[in-house]
Design an enzyme around this catalytic site. Structure first.
Site, PDB file in Angstrom:
ATOM      1  N   ASP A  15      -2.540  -6.836   0.532  1.00 27.62           N
ATOM      2  CA  ASP A  15      -1.618  -6.846   1.030  1.00 27.62           C
ATOM      3  C   ASP A  15      -1.021  -8.019   1.721  1.00 27.62           C
ATOM      4  OD1 ASP A  15      -2.273  -4.850   2.585  1.00 27.62           O
ATOM      5  OD2 ASP A  15      -1.067  -4.388   3.078  1.00 27.62           O
TER       6      ASP A  15
ATOM      7  N   GLN B  51      -0.869 -12.383  10.226  1.00 21.36           N
ATOM      8  CA  GLN B  51      -1.313 -12.563   9.636  1.00 21.36           C
ATOM      9  C   GLN B  51      -0.578 -12.977   7.975  1.00 21.36           C
ATOM     10  OE1 GLN B  51      -3.917  -9.316   9.936  1.00 21.36           O
ATOM     11  NE2 GLN B  51      -2.686  -8.203   9.131  1.00 21.36           N
TER      12      GLN B  51
ATOM     13  N   LYS C 151       0.170   4.786   9.505  1.00 18.08           N
ATOM     14  CA  LYS C 151      -0.103   3.469   8.570  1.00 18.08           C
ATOM     15  C   LYS C 151       1.092   3.240   7.354  1.00 18.08           C
ATOM     16  CE  LYS C 151      -4.250   2.522   9.085  1.00 18.08           C
ATOM     17  NZ  LYS C 151      -5.490   1.583   9.165  1.00 18.08           N
ATOM     18  N   TYR C 152       1.351   3.898   6.760  1.00 18.40           N
ATOM     19  CA  TYR C 152       1.763   3.260   5.144  1.00 18.40           C
ATOM     20  C   TYR C 152       2.340   4.821   5.100  1.00 18.40           C
ATOM     21  CZ  TYR C 152      -3.234   2.126   5.347  1.00 18.40           C
ATOM     22  OH  TYR C 152      -4.706   1.388   5.453  1.00 18.40           O
TER      23      TYR C 152
ATOM     24  N   GLU D 259      -7.634  -5.996  20.533  1.00 17.06           N
ATOM     25  CA  GLU D 259      -8.312  -5.068  19.988  1.00 17.06           C
ATOM     26  C   GLU D 259      -9.449  -5.848  19.152  1.00 17.06           C
ATOM     27  OE1 GLU D 259      -8.584  -3.139  15.999  1.00 17.06           O
ATOM     28  OE2 GLU D 259      -7.223  -4.673  16.332  1.00 17.06           O
TER      29      GLU D 259
ATOM     30  N   ASP E  65      -3.883  -7.851  17.361  1.00 16.52           N
ATOM     31  CA  ASP E  65      -4.582  -7.602  16.360  1.00 16.52           C
ATOM     32  C   ASP E  65      -5.845  -8.088  14.928  1.00 16.52           C
ATOM     33  OD1 ASP E  65      -4.714  -5.407  14.819  1.00 16.52           O
ATOM     34  OD2 ASP E  65      -4.920  -7.024  12.870  1.00 16.52           O
ATOM     35  N   ASN E  66      -6.551  -7.333  15.540  1.00 17.19           N
ATOM     36  CA  ASN E  66      -8.231  -8.840  15.147  1.00 17.19           C
ATOM     37  C   ASN E  66      -8.392  -9.676  15.930  1.00 17.19           C
ATOM     38  OD1 ASN E  66      -9.584  -6.222  13.924  1.00 17.19           O
ATOM     39  ND2 ASN E  66      -8.052  -6.712  11.763  1.00 17.19           N
TER      40      ASN E  66
ATOM     41  N   LYS F 251       0.994  -1.505  -0.158  1.00 17.89           N
ATOM     42  CA  LYS F 251      -0.281   0.020  -0.046  1.00 17.89           C
ATOM     43  C   LYS F 251       0.716   1.592  -0.482  1.00 17.89           C
ATOM     44  CE  LYS F 251      -4.445  -1.856   0.501  1.00 17.89           C
ATOM     45  NZ  LYS F 251      -5.245  -2.127   1.446  1.00 17.89           N
TER      46      LYS F 251
END
Length: 666
Positions: free
Chosen positions: A350, A315, A527-528, A415, A386-387, A255
């Protein structure tokens, strides 16, 4: 069928979660209060105990111990046992009739009305001989002798000496030590309590991206650069630094800035697209440094009293080594390609996800556990996950129990901004802390209702809300339009409503520009891309944040979770609440405004009874944000809150008379 059995009923044992499926949570140094309804037909005198032991980790396992339960009336029994060390404990309840104590109670009533009790004395003698045999086996010859002599006295018939012996409380007490427990009933399950270390309950989190630590927006930071931020974070009063993923970032479908699908050659990508040729979840991004550099960073933080929390995002980038080495761990489309992550209409090109419950789980799950243990070996004890709600709950139940069986000091933060029952299920199965919907509660009534639910049983027995006013993913609409006043009041709420809270870097600078109207995402999201942070930006609220965290450290009441009590305020824009320790040694009142633009005034209804203060007594309050002291009297007080000072925090002191003069105590 020749042996007698017990008929005591034990029910409604608490605390327990889902019929004992999951452990309740407590903190080391506390005690667990166990309650149960215990009864039996007839009028037998009952005895009950709580049986308990520490069951994990293995090197701390103890033998079963017992603590007597006390009858509290209406068949309610209660006891408590100590939770001295971090780890998993087991407990259950056992109860039985004390036949000799029952016999004493009955014979006393018969003697009082002049009944002949020679037959009853023979029954008592037989019981005492059984008690004496058990005392002898227990290597208590003196007590066995006393019981035998009393039995012999009963055998001689009804006499003043026999009656006096029967009524002797000392004899009953001795006999009770050696009752026949073959008639005991034990609760039909063993319950659990997981005892966390203190940091799981009391912590202040600060999140930053190590790659942005040079602060110029161009130079990729390293762990050595991140070390230079440690004194800054310490000055703000935070004791946990949370780092987003620090692993190599994939290049496939990387990204670009502002989540663009097209990345330029200089774009750094999202840290959550984990894995590249340089390694995966056990590696660090080469531009950040080496594992040795990371360990040094962790040690430097620890020296300042700060722990490092790592993001665990299970992930992968399509470039992750797992993809080639273990294709059986991933979901594939009919054409053979690996499925990318999606949450329609969102798509994460991604990222690819694991096939969690497929045939590869036999090797996948242990590998993911080894990721946690790898970072534990590097000195990390806290993980923000995360998630977790997008992964199967059985996996988390297995993983957390496996980790805690050897490292009970590891703390997991969930989270999961998802459906309430899923969030609670994750907390039940082991996550010690949870993100919450505090971020979107903007009005008094909904805030009070939500925080009351979170901090009261039964929810508080298994879920601890970690309150965050912002994250890299979330710039709430309230902060986009409220200015510094809004940032102050939301920080004050987060820091004082819960014992654990956190914020993402930039909050202290009142960073509030969204990517576009109607979106709760930051413009030029870190984040990017690398960010140029001016930590001395005019208009910052660094001093305000620092003071809030100092107050939390100085006043024990803020370090407990389930002690929040709301009280009336006559203004719907002003919330008023009390936090106090059980012994009253630390008592604080908080009033906070929901209005970031205007001054708000209110009459506060002070809970004098909870504070232990008579209605006509004068008491002192110390307002901790401004360091002002006042004398209050009576059940009401007045407060004026402004955007510059949207919260008032009072430590409450009662006066007491000493031999020398008046002094006060908190």
């Amino acid at each position: 069928m020749s042996e007698r059995i017990g008929s005591t009923v034990i029910e409604n044992v608490r605390p327990q979660l889902d019929a004992g499926r999951w452990p309740v949570k407590r903190v080391e140094g506390e005690s667990l209060t166990v309650k149960a309804d215990i009864f039996k037909e007839g009028h037998d005198v009952l005895v009950a105990v709580v049986r308990w032991r520490q069951a994990a980790p293995k090197e701390q396992v103890t033998e079963w111990a017992e603590v007597p339960m006390l009858a509290k009336g209406n068949d309610l029994w209660e006891a408590e046992f100590p939770l001295a060390r971090n780890g998993r404990y087991e407990f259950t309840v056992e109860a039985w009739p004390d036949l000799f104590a029952t016999w004493v109670s009955e014979i006393k009533r018969k003697v009082d009305v002049g009944r002949d009790v020679r037959s009853e004395l023979l029954e008592g003698a037989a019981m005492l001989r059984g008690h004496a045999e058990r005392a002898q086996k227990a290597s208590s010859p003196e007590e066995a002798k006393r019981l035998t002599e009393a039995a012999a006295l009963f055998d001689k018939g009804m006499s003043p000496n026999a009656i006096a012996a029967a009524m002797d409380p000392g004899l009953t007490l001795t006999a009770s030590k050696y009752v026949d427990r073959s008639l005991a009933t034990r609760y039909d399950r063993v319950l659990e309590v997981f005892v966390d270390r203190e940091r799981a309950q009391f912590s202040s989190w600060y999140e930053f991206f190590p790659r942005s630590t040079p602060r110029d927006g161009r130079t990729h930071g390293t762990f050595k650069d991140a070390e230079k931020w440690l004194p800054y974070v310490q000055s703000l009063g935070f004791d946990v630094i949370y780092l987003p993923p620090i692993h190599p970032i994939g290049r496939t479908a990387r990204k670009g800035k502002n989540n663009s699908l097209t990345a330029g050659p200089e774009d750094v990508g999202s840290p959550w697209a984990i894995g590249a040729a340089e390694g995966g979840h056990k590696a660090v991004h080469p531009k950040l440094g080496t594992l040795e550099d990371f360990r040094r960073f962790v040690q430097a933080a620890n020296t300042l009293g700060i722990e490092i929390a790592l993001d665990i995002a299970y992930q992968c980038s399509p470039d992750h080594p797992y993809v080639k080495e273990h294709p059986e761990w991933f979901l594939h489309r009919p054409d053979g390609t690996i499925k990318t992550a999606e949450n329609p209409p969102k798509r994460y090109e991604d990222i690819v996800n694991f096939d969690w419950m497929g045939p590869g789980r036999a090797t996948l799950w242990p590998e993911l556990k080894s990721v946690i243990m790898h970072w534990v070996e590097q000195g990390v004890r806290i993980f923000r996950v995360d998630n977790p709600h997008t992964k199967p709950l059985p996996f988390w139940a297995w993983l957390i129990r496996e980790v805690h069986s050897v490292r009970p000091d590891v703390v997991f933060l969930s989270e999961a901004f998802t459906r309430p029952k899923v969030m609670k299920a994750l907390a039940k199965l082991g996550f010690q802390q949870s993100y919450t919907y505090f971020t979107w509660r903007n009005f008094k009534q909904e805030m009070e209702e939500y925080l009351t639910e979170l901090t009261s049983p039964p929810v508080a027995d298994f879920m601890r809300g970690n309150l965050w006013p912002n994250t890299p993913d979330i710039l709430p609409e309230f902060l986009q339009r409220s200015g510094p006043g809004g940032f102050r009041l939301r920080a004050a709420m987060a820091a004082t409503l819960s014992s654990t809270w956190g914020m993402y870097c930039g909050y202290e600078l009142c960073e509030g520009t969204p990517v576009k109207p109607g979106k709760e995402e930051y413009l030029d999201s870190e984040k990017y891309e690398l960010k140029a942070w001016d930590l001395d930006r005019p208009g910052n609220i660094r001093g305000y944040i620092s003071r809030l965290n100092a107050i939390r450290r100085e006043h024990r009441a803020f370090q407990l979770y389930s002690n929040l009590r709301f009280h009336p305020s006559d203004n719907e824009q002003v919330m008023f609440y009390l936090k106090r320790t059980p012994d009253g040694s630390s008592q604080v009142l908080v009033a906070v405004s929901f209005d970031p633009y205007h001054a708000q005034e209110s009459v506060l209804h002070v809970p004098l009874q909870e504070l232990g203060i008579p209605p006509d007594e004068t008491y002192q309050v110390h307002e901790l944000m401004t360091d002002e002291r006042s004398l209050w009297q009576g059940p009401t007080a007045h407060v004026r809150l402004t955007p510059e000072q949207p919260a008032a925090i009072w430590a409450v002191y009662r006066f007491r008379r000493s031999e020398q003069a008046f002094d006060y105590y908190e």
